[in-house]
Scaffold this motif. Structure first.
Motif, short mmCIF file in Angstrom:
data_model
loop_
_atom_site.label_atom_id
_atom_site.label_comp_id
_atom_site.label_asym_id
_atom_site.label_seq_id
_atom_site.Cartn_x
_atom_site.Cartn_y
_atom_site.Cartn_z
N ILE A 149 -22.16 19.36 -25.98
CA ILE A 149 -21.55 19.05 -27.26
C ILE A 149 -20.04 19.24 -27.08
O ILE A 149 -19.60 20.23 -26.52
N GLN A 150 -19.27 18.22 -27.50
CA GLN A 150 -17.82 18.27 -27.36
C GLN A 150 -17.20 18.28 -28.75
O GLN A 150 -17.46 17.40 -29.55
N VAL A 151 -16.38 19.30 -29.00
CA VAL A 151 -15.69 19.45 -30.28
C VAL A 151 -14.20 19.24 -30.05
O VAL A 151 -13.61 19.86 -29.18
N THR A 152 -13.61 18.33 -30.83
CA THR A 152 -12.17 18.13 -30.80
C THR A 152 -11.62 18.63 -32.13
O THR A 152 -12.07 18.20 -33.19
N TYR A 153 -10.66 19.55 -32.05
CA TYR A 153 -10.07 20.16 -33.25
C TYR A 153 -8.59 19.81 -33.31
O TYR A 153 -7.87 19.96 -32.32
N SER A 154 -8.14 19.33 -34.47
CA SER A 154 -6.73 19.00 -34.69
C SER A 154 -6.13 20.06 -35.61
O SER A 154 -6.52 20.18 -36.78
N ALA A 155 -5.18 20.82 -35.09
CA ALA A 155 -4.55 21.90 -35.86
C ALA A 155 -3.43 21.34 -36.73
O ALA A 155 -2.71 20.43 -36.32
N GLY A 156 -3.29 21.90 -37.91
CA GLY A 156 -2.20 21.52 -38.80
C GLY A 156 -0.99 22.40 -38.56
O GLY A 156 -0.93 23.17 -37.60
N LEU A 157 -0.03 22.28 -39.45
CA LEU A 157 1.17 23.11 -39.39
C LEU A 157 0.91 24.46 -40.05
O LEU A 157 0.17 24.55 -41.03
#
Length: 94
Positions: free
Chosen positions: A47-55
């Motif tokens: 399972i591959q999780v891609t997380y985009s962090a905010g400011l």
């Protein structure tokens, strides 16, 4: 199951791949936030999780210096049962 993405720089993306061998047939996987994408590979049992962090906001920077990540994935199986996968980590200043 539990996935720790570790420290993520603000305004960046990180991808984590973990082994995932479910005991049942997976129907689909939901994410708890639009900041994440998930890919499940039945062939590779991953399972591959891609997380985009905010400011980070100024108050968070001045008080803690980081923001904790508490998200989750919901795995729905073909028999309509579910499993929750917790995602944790920290967003840190660039």
């Amino acid at each position: 199951m539990f996935i720790n993405v570790g420290d993520v720089l603000e305004s960046s993306k990180i991808s984590v791949t973990k082994p995932f061998t479910p005991e049942k047939a997976v129907s689909y996987i939901d994410v708890s936030c639009g900041c994440m994408n998930v890919k499940y590979s039945k062939q590779n049992n991953t399972i591959q999780v891609t997380y985009s962090a905010g400011l980070l906001d100024q108050r968070t920077i001045s008080t803690k210096g980081y923001e904790e990540i508490h998200k989750y994935l919901t795995v729905r199986y073909q028999d309509n049962t579910t499993e929750r996968i917790d995602i944790t980590g920290r967003i840190i200043k660039k």
